[in-house]
Design a protein around this motif. Structure first.
Motif, PDB file in Angstrom:
ATOM      1  N   UNK A   1      85.892  34.879  24.864  1.00  0.00           N
ATOM      2  CA  UNK A   1      85.734  35.481  26.178  1.00  0.00           C
ATOM      3  C   UNK A   1      86.424  36.836  26.197  1.00  0.00           C
ATOM      4  N   UNK A   2      85.910  37.714  27.042  1.00  0.00           N
ATOM      5  CA  UNK A   2      86.505  39.039  27.176  1.00  0.00           C
ATOM      6  C   UNK A   2      86.861  39.256  28.637  1.00  0.00           C
ATOM      7  N   UNK A   3      87.693  40.263  28.918  1.00  0.00           N
ATOM      8  CA  UNK A   3      88.047  40.526  30.313  1.00  0.00           C
ATOM      9  C   UNK A   3      86.829  40.852  31.181  1.00  0.00           C
ATOM     10  N   UNK A   4      85.734  41.307  30.565  1.00  0.00           N
ATOM     11  CA  UNK A   4      84.535  41.647  31.342  1.00  0.00           C
ATOM     12  C   UNK A   4      83.709  40.411  31.714  1.00  0.00           C
ATOM     13  N   UNK A   5      84.086  39.229  31.190  1.00  0.00           N
ATOM     14  CA  UNK A   5      83.343  38.020  31.511  1.00  0.00           C
ATOM     15  C   UNK A   5      83.622  37.528  32.929  1.00  0.00           C
ATOM     16  N   UNK A   6      84.729  37.962  33.518  1.00  0.00           N
ATOM     17  CA  UNK A   6      85.130  37.500  34.839  1.00  0.00           C
ATOM     18  C   UNK A   6      85.172  38.698  35.775  1.00  0.00           C
ATOM     19  N   UNK A   7      84.362  38.657  36.815  1.00  0.00           N
ATOM     20  CA  UNK A   7      84.291  39.780  37.753  1.00  0.00           C
ATOM     21  C   UNK A   7      85.456  39.691  38.733  1.00  0.00           C
ATOM     22  N   UNK A   8      86.511  40.405  38.407  1.00  0.00           N
ATOM     23  CA  UNK A   8      87.680  40.475  39.273  1.00  0.00           C
ATOM     24  C   UNK A   8      87.619  41.770  40.083  1.00  0.00           C
ATOM     25  N   UNK A   9      88.489  41.884  41.057  1.00  0.00           N
ATOM     26  CA  UNK A   9      88.539  43.121  41.848  1.00  0.00           C
ATOM     27  C   UNK A   9      88.923  44.309  40.967  1.00  0.00           C
ATOM     28  N   UNK A  10      89.813  44.080  40.034  1.00  0.00           N
ATOM     29  CA  UNK A  10      90.235  45.179  39.151  1.00  0.00           C
ATOM     30  C   UNK A  10      89.075  45.645  38.263  1.00  0.00           C
ATOM     31  N   UNK A  11      88.330  44.701  37.680  1.00  0.00           N
ATOM     32  CA  UNK A  11      87.187  45.069  36.847  1.00  0.00           C
ATOM     33  C   UNK A  11      86.133  45.788  37.687  1.00  0.00           C
ATOM     34  N   UNK A  12      85.857  45.266  38.879  1.00  0.00           N
ATOM     35  CA  UNK A  12      84.880  45.911  39.759  1.00  0.00           C
ATOM     36  C   UNK A  12      85.308  47.344  40.072  1.00  0.00           C
ATOM     37  N   UNK A  13      86.586  47.544  40.367  1.00  0.00           N
ATOM     38  CA  UNK A  13      87.096  48.891  40.668  1.00  0.00           C
ATOM     39  C   UNK A  13      86.938  49.811  39.463  1.00  0.00           C
TER      40      UNK A  13
ATOM     41  N   UNK B   1      76.202  43.972  41.298  1.00  0.00           N
ATOM     42  CA  UNK B   1      76.653  43.791  39.916  1.00  0.00           C
ATOM     43  C   UNK B   1      75.777  42.720  39.293  1.00  0.00           C
ATOM     44  N   UNK B   2      75.637  42.802  37.978  1.00  0.00           N
ATOM     45  CA  UNK B   2      74.868  41.797  37.261  1.00  0.00           C
ATOM     46  C   UNK B   2      75.629  41.400  36.003  1.00  0.00           C
ATOM     47  N   UNK B   3      75.702  40.103  35.736  1.00  0.00           N
ATOM     48  CA  UNK B   3      76.383  39.593  34.555  1.00  0.00           C
ATOM     49  C   UNK B   3      75.444  39.507  33.377  1.00  0.00           C
ATOM     50  N   UNK B   4      75.852  40.104  32.256  1.00  0.00           N
ATOM     51  CA  UNK B   4      75.078  40.051  31.012  1.00  0.00           C
ATOM     52  C   UNK B   4      75.894  39.318  29.962  1.00  0.00           C
ATOM     53  N   UNK B   5      75.315  39.146  28.765  1.00  0.00           N
ATOM     54  CA  UNK B   5      76.029  38.426  27.714  1.00  0.00           C
ATOM     55  C   UNK B   5      77.294  39.161  27.270  1.00  0.00           C
ATOM     56  N   UNK B   6      77.350  40.485  27.497  1.00  0.00           N
ATOM     57  CA  UNK B   6      78.547  41.235  27.108  1.00  0.00           C
ATOM     58  C   UNK B   6      79.439  41.571  28.297  1.00  0.00           C
ATOM     59  N   UNK B   7      79.174  40.975  29.450  1.00  0.00           N
ATOM     60  CA  UNK B   7      80.035  41.172  30.615  1.00  0.00           C
ATOM     61  C   UNK B   7      79.278  41.724  31.817  1.00  0.00           C
ATOM     62  N   UNK B   8      80.032  42.016  32.855  1.00  0.00           N
ATOM     63  CA  UNK B   8      79.460  42.497  34.114  1.00  0.00           C
ATOM     64  C   UNK B   8      79.187  43.999  34.060  1.00  0.00           C
ATOM     65  N   UNK B   9      78.121  44.410  34.756  1.00  0.00           N
ATOM     66  CA  UNK B   9      77.774  45.829  34.856  1.00  0.00           C
ATOM     67  C   UNK B   9      77.396  46.155  36.298  1.00  0.00           C
ATOM     68  N   UNK B  10      77.641  47.413  36.681  1.00  0.00           N
ATOM     69  CA  UNK B  10      77.192  47.904  37.979  1.00  0.00           C
ATOM     70  C   UNK B  10      75.679  48.101  37.901  1.00  0.00           C
TER      71      UNK B  10
END
Length: 200
Positions: free
Chosen positions: A19-31, A168-177
């Motif tokens: 797992x990577x930090x981009x796997x979980x959509x947190x407020x910090x990642x979204x920011x 936002x959309x979750x992909x296999x490599x993490x979340x993207x705007x």
């Protein structure tokens, strides 16, 4: 000591699942993702019109601010064909306006067209909330304009905050705007028919 072992086990468990930090959509990642997006980073351009302009353009809120600052003046003129409503104004930069605006000119249209000035940039204030549904999420956030120069400071109040919501959309490599409208659950045939050209 027990807390350290627990943390190590949790870290190993995450590594084992790749797992990577981009796997979980947190407020910090979204920011971070919103702040790094090209649309959010694009500076605000103000297009200054000089020469013969309509009364509507000369009496716009932005033009009135520039007039009050003593950066532009206008003299009443006869309207040219295609410019209305009358009266029309011949807009010129004052000496103070030349000193203030000339160093800021980033681009101008040919034939004495409008002058483009970068005046402000967006700054993320806070993430207000995240609503998730599977691999899709809506992130509500607050932002404001931060002036880049005197013209930006005159036109934009950095105390005014704006609220926006982005997908936002979750992909296999993490979340993207989501940068463009996404067509959900389309068939492969539709996906191929609706394909958009990309740069390599």
């Amino acid at each position: 000591m027990r807390a350290v072992k627990t943390l190590l086990l949790a870290a190993l468990f995450c590594l084992s699942l790749s797992c990577s930090p981009r796997d979980f959509l947190t407020r910090r990642l979204a920011a971070d993702l919103i702040s790094a997006s090209e649309a959010f980073k694009a500076p605000q351009l103000f297009w200054l019109k000089t020469g013969i302009v309509s009364n509507k353009d000369f009496s716009s809120p932005e033009s009135l601010v520039l007039q009050r600052r003593g950066w532009i003046i206008g003299t009443e003129q006869k309207c040219l064909e295609g410019i209305d409503p009358p009266p029309c104004w011949d807009v010129l930069l004052t000496p103070l306006g030349v000193d203030t605006i000339r160093p800021l000119i980033s681009r101008a249209l040919p034939d004495n067209g409008p002058i483009g000035i970068q005046v402000a940039r967006r700054e993320l204030v806070t993430i207000s909330g995240i609503s998730k549904a599977g691999n899709f999420a809506d992130v509500e956030f607050t932002w404001r304009w931060v002036s880049l120069n005197q013209v930006g400071a005159a036109l934009y109040d950095n105390g005014v905050h704006y609220r926006s919501t982005v997908g936002f959309r979750g992909y296999d490599d993490g979340w993207r705007v989501v940068e463009q409208n996404v067509r959900n659950n389309q068939s492969l045939d539709d996906a191929l028919r609706n394909a958009q050209p990309t740069t390599q």
